[in-house]
Design a protein around this motif. Structure first.
Motif, PDB file in Angstrom:
ATOM      1  N   GLY A  24       0.830  -1.202   0.000  1.00  0.00           N
ATOM      2  CA  GLY A  24       0.000   0.000   0.000  1.00  0.00           C
ATOM      3  C   GLY A  24       0.857   1.242   0.000  1.00  0.00           C
ATOM      4  N   ARG A  25       1.865   1.264  -0.894  1.00  0.00           N
ATOM      5  CA  ARG A  25       2.738   2.445  -1.005  1.00  0.00           C
ATOM      6  C   ARG A  25       2.970   2.777  -2.483  1.00  0.00           C
ATOM      7  NH1 ARG A  25       4.595   4.636   3.124  1.00  0.00           N
ATOM      8  NH2 ARG A  25       6.314   5.632   2.006  1.00  0.00           N
ATOM      9  N   THR A  26       1.867   2.817  -3.231  1.00  0.00           N
ATOM     10  CA  THR A  26       1.980   3.106  -4.666  1.00  0.00           C
ATOM     11  C   THR A  26       1.932   4.600  -4.942  1.00  0.00           C
ATOM     12  OG1 THR A  26      -0.412   3.100  -5.052  1.00  0.00           O
ATOM     13  CG2 THR A  26       0.719   0.976  -5.237  1.00  0.00           C
ATOM     14  N   GLY A  27       1.491   5.371  -3.948  1.00  0.00           N
ATOM     15  CA  GLY A  27       1.320   6.809  -4.173  1.00  0.00           C
ATOM     16  C   GLY A  27      -0.068   7.149  -4.712  1.00  0.00           C
ATOM     17  N   VAL A  28      -0.916   6.151  -4.903  1.00  0.00           N
ATOM     18  CA  VAL A  28      -2.313   6.411  -5.289  1.00  0.00           C
ATOM     19  C   VAL A  28      -3.164   6.100  -4.051  1.00  0.00           C
ATOM     20  CG1 VAL A  28      -4.188   5.834  -6.872  1.00  0.00           C
ATOM     21  CG2 VAL A  28      -1.817   5.750  -7.669  1.00  0.00           C
ATOM     22  N   PRO A  29      -3.691   7.135  -3.385  1.00  0.00           N
ATOM     23  CA  PRO A  29      -4.276   6.922  -2.054  1.00  0.00           C
ATOM     24  C   PRO A  29      -5.344   5.842  -1.980  1.00  0.00           C
ATOM     25  CG  PRO A  29      -3.991   9.264  -2.459  1.00  0.00           C
ATOM     26  CD  PRO A  29      -3.636   8.566  -3.745  1.00  0.00           C
ATOM     27  N   ILE A  30      -6.260   5.781  -2.958  1.00  0.00           N
ATOM     28  CA  ILE A  30      -7.349   4.802  -2.828  1.00  0.00           C
ATOM     29  C   ILE A  30      -6.813   3.377  -2.972  1.00  0.00           C
ATOM     30  CG2 ILE A  30      -8.125   4.733  -5.274  1.00  0.00           C
ATOM     31  CD1 ILE A  30     -10.471   4.819  -2.233  1.00  0.00           C
ATOM     32  N   VAL A  31      -5.807   3.205  -3.827  1.00  0.00           N
ATOM     33  CA  VAL A  31      -5.194   1.882  -3.988  1.00  0.00           C
ATOM     34  C   VAL A  31      -4.494   1.495  -2.679  1.00  0.00           C
ATOM     35  CG1 VAL A  31      -3.390   0.591  -5.220  1.00  0.00           C
ATOM     36  CG2 VAL A  31      -4.920   2.118  -6.492  1.00  0.00           C
ATOM     37  N   ASP A  32      -3.756   2.458  -2.122  1.00  0.00           N
ATOM     38  CA  ASP A  32      -3.005   2.167  -0.897  1.00  0.00           C
ATOM     39  C   ASP A  32      -3.938   1.895   0.274  1.00  0.00           C
ATOM     40  OD1 ASP A  32      -0.783   2.452  -2.397  1.00  0.00           O
ATOM     41  OD2 ASP A  32      -0.335   4.500  -1.755  1.00  0.00           O
ATOM     42  N   ALA A  33      -5.042   2.653   0.346  1.00  0.00           N
ATOM     43  CA  ALA A  33      -5.984   2.438   1.453  1.00  0.00           C
ATOM     44  C   ALA A  33      -6.592   1.038   1.349  1.00  0.00           C
ATOM     45  CB  ALA A  33      -7.081   3.503   1.421  1.00  0.00           C
ATOM     46  N   GLY A  34      -6.979   0.646   0.137  1.00  0.00           N
ATOM     47  CA  GLY A  34      -7.564  -0.686  -0.058  1.00  0.00           C
ATOM     48  C   GLY A  34      -6.580  -1.781   0.342  1.00  0.00           C
ATOM     49  N   MET A  35      -5.342  -1.665  -0.137  1.00  0.00           N
ATOM     50  CA  MET A  35      -4.354  -2.703   0.158  1.00  0.00           C
ATOM     51  C   MET A  35      -4.042  -2.753   1.655  1.00  0.00           C
ATOM     52  SD  MET A  35      -3.866  -4.177  -2.693  1.00  0.00           S
ATOM     53  CE  MET A  35      -2.505  -5.267  -2.317  1.00  0.00           C
ATOM     54  N   ARG A  36      -3.988  -1.566   2.279  1.00  0.00           N
ATOM     55  CA  ARG A  36      -3.689  -1.573   3.720  1.00  0.00           C
ATOM     56  C   ARG A  36      -4.867  -2.139   4.515  1.00  0.00           C
ATOM     57  NH1 ARG A  36      -0.341   3.968   5.012  1.00  0.00           N
ATOM     58  NH2 ARG A  36       0.804   4.077   3.045  1.00  0.00           N
ATOM     59  N   GLN A  37      -6.090  -1.867   4.047  1.00  0.00           N
ATOM     60  CA  GLN A  37      -7.240  -2.457   4.728  1.00  0.00           C
ATOM     61  C   GLN A  37      -7.146  -3.993   4.662  1.00  0.00           C
ATOM     62  OE1 GLN A  37     -11.255  -1.935   3.087  1.00  0.00           O
ATOM     63  NE2 GLN A  37     -12.138  -2.436   5.069  1.00  0.00           N
ATOM     64  N   MET A  38      -6.833  -4.506   3.465  1.00  0.00           N
ATOM     65  CA  MET A  38      -6.744  -5.963   3.321  1.00  0.00           C
ATOM     66  C   MET A  38      -5.604  -6.515   4.179  1.00  0.00           C
ATOM     67  SD  MET A  38      -6.378  -8.350  -0.054  1.00  0.00           S
ATOM     68  CE  MET A  38      -4.739  -7.834  -0.509  1.00  0.00           C
ATOM     69  N   ASN A  39      -4.466  -5.813   4.184  1.00  0.00           N
ATOM     70  CA  ASN A  39      -3.342  -6.306   4.982  1.00  0.00           C
ATOM     71  C   ASN A  39      -3.708  -6.351   6.466  1.00  0.00           C
ATOM     72  OD1 ASN A  39      -1.776  -6.603   2.718  1.00  0.00           O
ATOM     73  ND2 ASN A  39      -0.784  -4.601   2.888  1.00  0.00           N
ATOM     74  N   LYS A  40      -4.560  -5.403   6.881  1.00  0.00           N
ATOM     75  CA  LYS A  40      -4.901  -5.336   8.298  1.00  0.00           C
ATOM     76  C   LYS A  40      -6.061  -6.256   8.672  1.00  0.00           C
ATOM     77  CE  LYS A  40      -5.588  -1.944  11.876  1.00  0.00           C
ATOM     78  NZ  LYS A  40      -5.513  -0.539  12.238  1.00  0.00           N
ATOM     79  N   MET A  41      -7.125  -6.207   7.853  1.00  0.00           N
ATOM     80  CA  MET A  41      -8.364  -6.909   8.228  1.00  0.00           C
ATOM     81  C   MET A  41      -8.552  -8.254   7.550  1.00  0.00           C
ATOM     82  SD  MET A  41     -11.442  -4.148   8.013  1.00  0.00           S
ATOM     83  CE  MET A  41     -12.753  -5.307   8.390  1.00  0.00           C
ATOM     84  N   GLY A  42      -7.768  -8.520   6.501  1.00  0.00           N
ATOM     85  CA  GLY A  42      -7.976  -9.751   5.736  1.00  0.00           C
ATOM     86  C   GLY A  42      -9.183  -9.653   4.825  1.00  0.00           C
TER      87      GLY A  42
END
Ligand code: FAD
Length: 523
Positions: free
Chosen positions: A375-393
């Motif tokens: 979640g470090r692509t520099g595109v906020p919505i992409v990063d937020a989605g990936m970080r949500q998945m990394n955190k919540m599964g």
């Protein structure tokens, strides 16, 4: 003598479980004892990229099932078997150790699993000791029952749906009976073999699949195990309003959380038709982990929506874009992708459904792939989605599409690497739906998005998260960015906040993707 129900990691429930129901019925009719068998198969988990979260969820559900079955005097026997090749022999040996004359199981439609079951069937036939029955437990309608006029499987969703709906509304759907207390006579407990089986232990974790303490806690809070929890989450979706902008572990999906009941129009289900694509509130059911593990049956979900409209309409109008109609259509996507997997097994073997895209040239760029995962692509919505998945599964459907398309079309990275990472990270990983979603996003699948229709992630962001609250929650570096800038922060601002600048320019990446898809093989 015994009857065995072999429970798998896709049908972890007692209620509305067809194979279990038939096994229990058979046991009762023939005065046999019922045993439930569960096999943990680490090599299968490796082969299918199963996430540690999914394995942990399996073990947590097994604990609940063991307790529920014990109340019915039915033993749950859990064994761990490696290597996977000899699993069929292990099953047939177990059957003969227990002197079992029948085996019941729900079908798993993945190729390896079908081959395994076929082998079990053959071995059992050869020894002539046990008869095997495999039934449809996963789908609302079994694969092979929704076909085109010339008897083929559908490869486009809309006609599949049109054909699926009449089956759904015309066929009465009997609830598969749960075993009751008479299934096993209480004397089974006294029998030496059964005594041992009742004491069979469920491992707390599997080697190589341990969760960190923090991750385990988040999973338990967000995704409590058991059928009662799944029922409460379903009821919550049917009868209560979506809550805005509360995510992650701070938003426990605790089924006990008391939320005031709302009217049918205001409930999450009532609003689903309009609100389902918003990610800044918990607008969808979040039942996918339970459906993927079979803790609740998809038929049960449809039945519950039917019951809501009882007295008003005799049938659920699935073709309408109302809350109920739209939600049942999503459940139909689940059936659709499972039917595709069953009828076109090559999709589960790493092949694109559309062979013409087999040779698209992909970028090999480890640092881009890693940035996407983190979640470090520099595109906020992409990063937020990936970080949500990394955190919540778990990630919202719209963002699964956005993040998948970003990897494939903007970064031009092979969709199979994304498919694998999702399976390794999601708690609801399901081969059919995950592959279907990835091949849709990569334009290689059945009924995919056309290759030239590429999401602009910044526009998607404005639609899905207009206020930016979702991004601010999952990308805390941007917590103080307001207005439209949250969707695409100016480089100087991003730099100051320690947020990366975009890996690629969307417009240029879009042109590159169109060129590569138009002429597969060209770089
Ligand atoms: P709701 O909106 O409440 O829908 C109810 C149920 O319908 C879901 O729980 C799910 O079982 C089914 N469903 C909804 N949308 C879809 C869909 N597009 N395809 C298939 N079934 C659907 N779903 C999984 O269960 N497991 C996966 O591994 C998975 N991987 C995906 C990967 C990608 C790239 C994409 C685009 C989608 C994927 N999906 C997957 C589908 C979908 O994103 C999730 O099912 C959904 O987000 C789950 O949230 P929910 O339970 O709140 O869904």
């Amino acid at each position: 003598d015994a009857v065995v129900y072999w429970m798998r990691m896709q049908d972890m429930r007692i209620h509305d479980n067809r194979a279990l129901s038939q096994a229990s019925e058979y046991a009762r009719l023939h005065s046999l004892s019922l045993i439930v068998l569960f096999i943990l198969s680490p090599q299968d988990y490796i082969a299918h990229d199963r996430s540690a979260r999914r394995i942990d969820f399996t073990l947590r559900n097994l604990m609940q099932i063991k307790n529920s079955l014990a109340k019915l005097d039915i033993p749950l026997h859990v064994i761990t078997h490696s290597p996977r090749k000899t699993l069929p022999e292990r099953v047939t040996t177990t059957l003969s150790d227990w002197n079992a004359s029948r085996l019941f199981a729900n079908v798993e439609h993945e190729v390896d699993e079908l081959r395994r079951d076929l082998r079990v069937y053959e071995l059992a036939q050869r020894t002539g000791k046990a008869e095997c029955t495999f039934v449809n437990g996963k789908c609302i309608l079994p694969p092979g029952t929704v076909l085109t006029k010339d008897g083929r499987g559908y490869t486009v969703y809309s006609p599949f749906l049109r054909s699926w709906i009449p089956h759904l509304t015309d066929t009465p759907d009997p609830l598969a009976c749960a075993p009751d207390v008479e299934s096993n006579d209480a004397t089974v407990r006294q029998h030496p073999i059964f005594g041992q089986l009742f004491n069979s232990a469920i491992p707390e974790y599997m080697e190589g699949y341990e969760l960190s303490k923090e991750d385990a806690e988040i999973m338990c809070v967000c995704w409590p195990a058991g059928e009662a929890a799944a029922q409460e989450i379903l009821l919550r979706f049917l009868h209560t309003k979506a809550r805005p902008a509360q995510f992650g572990a701070a938003d426990p999906l605790s089924p006990g959380a008391s939320e005031p009941k709302s009217g049918p129009k205001d409930s999450r289900l009532g609003k689903y038709g309009d609100a389902r694509d918003r990610v800044d509130a918990d607008t969808t059911s979040r039942l996918s982990p339970y459906l993927a593990a079979g803790v609740i049956s998809a038929r049960e979900c449809v039945r519950a929506t039917r019951a809501l409209s009882e007295g008003k309409h005799s049938k659920v109008d699935v073709s309408r874009d109302t809350g109920v109609g739209r939600w049942v259509q999503e459940l139909a996507w689940r059936d659709f992708y499972t039917h595709v997997l069953a009828l076109f097994p090559r999709v589960s073997m790493g092949r694109p459904f559309q062979e013409k895209f087999a040779n698209v040239s992909w970028e090999t760029n480890e640092s881009h792939l890693q940035a996407w995962k983190d979640g470090r692509t520099g595109v906020p919505i992409v990063d937020a989605g990936m970080r949500q998945m990394n955190k919540m599964g778990w990630m919202h459907n719209r963002l699964r599409m956005v993040t998948a398309m970003y990897l494939v079309k903007d970064l031009m990275i092979d969709w199979r690497l994304g498919e694998k990472y999702f399976m390794e990270t999601l708690i609801d990983g399901d081969l059919a739906s995950n592959n279907g979603g990835w091949q849709w996003s990569a334009s290689t699948g059945v009924d995919p998005v056309p290759y030239f229709r590429i999401f602009n992630p910044y526009l998607q962001s404005k639609k899905a998260d207009p206020s930016g609250d979702y991004i601010r929650y999952f990308v805390p570096e941007l917590a103080k960015v307001f207005g439209d800038e949250i969707h695409n922060p100016p480089p100087r601002c991003a730099e100051k906040l320690g947020y990366p600048t975009p890996l690629v320019k969307h417009d240029e990446a879009r042109q590159r993707a169109i060129k590569r898809y138009k002429n597969p093989g060209d770089v």
